[in-house]
Design a protein around this motif. Structure first.
Motif, PDB file in Angstrom:
ATOM      1  N   ASP A  17       0.814  -1.212   0.000  1.00 46.38           N
ATOM      2  CA  ASP A  17       0.000   0.000   0.000  1.00 46.38           C
ATOM      3  C   ASP A  17       0.851   1.267   0.000  1.00 46.38           C
ATOM      4  N   SER A  18       2.098   1.152   0.456  1.00 47.55           N
ATOM      5  CA  SER A  18       2.979   2.318   0.556  1.00 47.55           C
ATOM      6  C   SER A  18       3.778   2.568  -0.717  1.00 47.55           C
TER       7      SER A  18
ATOM      8  N   PHE B  25      -2.239  -4.992  -6.043  1.00 46.14           N
ATOM      9  CA  PHE B  25      -2.305  -3.639  -5.484  1.00 46.14           C
ATOM     10  C   PHE B  25      -3.719  -3.091  -5.581  1.00 46.14           C
TER      11      PHE B  25
ATOM     12  N   SER C 230      -6.690   2.458  -5.396  1.00 45.24           N
ATOM     13  CA  SER C 230      -6.670   3.670  -4.562  1.00 45.24           C
ATOM     14  C   SER C 230      -5.272   3.956  -4.024  1.00 45.24           C
ATOM     15  N   ASP C 231      -4.510   2.899  -3.705  1.00 44.80           N
ATOM     16  CA  ASP C 231      -3.136   3.090  -3.224  1.00 44.80           C
ATOM     17  C   ASP C 231      -2.233   3.586  -4.347  1.00 44.80           C
TER      18      ASP C 231
ATOM     19  N   GLN D 160      -0.254   7.254  -4.381  1.00 47.40           N
ATOM     20  CA  GLN D 160       1.187   7.410  -4.537  1.00 47.40           C
ATOM     21  C   GLN D 160       1.532   8.213  -5.780  1.00 47.40           C
TER      22      GLN D 160
END
Length: 221
Positions: A76-77, A105, A108-109, A113
């Protein structure tokens, strides 16, 4: 794919029992890199010294060394970094389990980013240019570097649009421009120029500003 990491596995012998996957990949600028995935980190950091010596001796890019737990907690990061690796031309030097191909993935993540990347590129590029008084030398140092670093974020458009990833940087800029409806074609030209004007920097910052605005409300469904 021909690669330059022929001695990498031998240099990793101290952690051989912990290795899951060793992948060599080439980004769209032609730079080769490696990712080393471990089941868990070794007890002693010294185990990586042979690898570090091999890398420095052969003037290669230092591999990204990560473990299973880090990957699981980072999807998510850092989705764009993993997408960039997965979508690049690559070869496995060692494969006990194909961790990279199984990664998933959340759109939304990826969108979040991308927004962060576009904003940070705008901010850092402007700061670097101002720090160098917008000199031709600073423009030449900064613009190609910033544009190349932008490539993983632009790949996010293809993930969100569920389109095949491009195989060349020109294709990336052209097709990402079509998806985003922002003219990104100057980016390919600027990466190869030998001289830059202040107008080029202003145009580039304007493109980053448009990309940032776009991602504020970009759909992920």
């Amino acid at each position: 794919m021909n690669h330059h990491y022929n001695g990498l596995l031998k240099s990793l012998e101290p952690v051989l029992d912990l290795l899951i996957q060793v992948n060599i990949y080439e980004d769209l600028s032609g730079k080769q890199m490696a990712v080393v995935i471990l089941d868990k980190d070794p007890d002693n950091l010294q185990d990586f010294v042979p690898m570090a010596k091999y890398i420095h001796k052969n003037k290669l890019a230092l591999p990204l060394v990560i473990n299973r737990r880090f990957i699981k907690s980072s999807l998510d990061s850092y989705p764009l970094e993993f997408i960039d690796i997965m979508s690049s031309q690559h070869v496995n030097l060692l494969l006990k389990e194909d961790i990279l191909s199984k990664l998933e993935f959340l759109p939304s993540d990826v969108r979040l980013q991308m927004e962060r990347e576009f904003k940070s590129k705008w901010l850092l590029t402007r700061q670097m240019l101002l720090d160098g008084n917008l000199s031709p030398r600073k423009l030449k140092e900064t613009l190609p570097l910033s544009i190349s670093a932008l490539i993983p974020a632009l790949k996010g458009f293809f993930f969100l649009a569920k389109q095949p990833y491009p195989l060349t940087s020109k294709e990336l800029f052209d097709k990402a421009g079509l998806i985003s409806k922002i003219d990104l074609s100057p980016l390919e030209r600027w990466r190869g120029q030998s001289h830059y004007e202040i107008a080029d920097a202003e145009h580039y910052l304007a493109i980053l500003d448009k990309l940032t605005d776009l991602m504020e409300t970009y759909p992920t469904t």
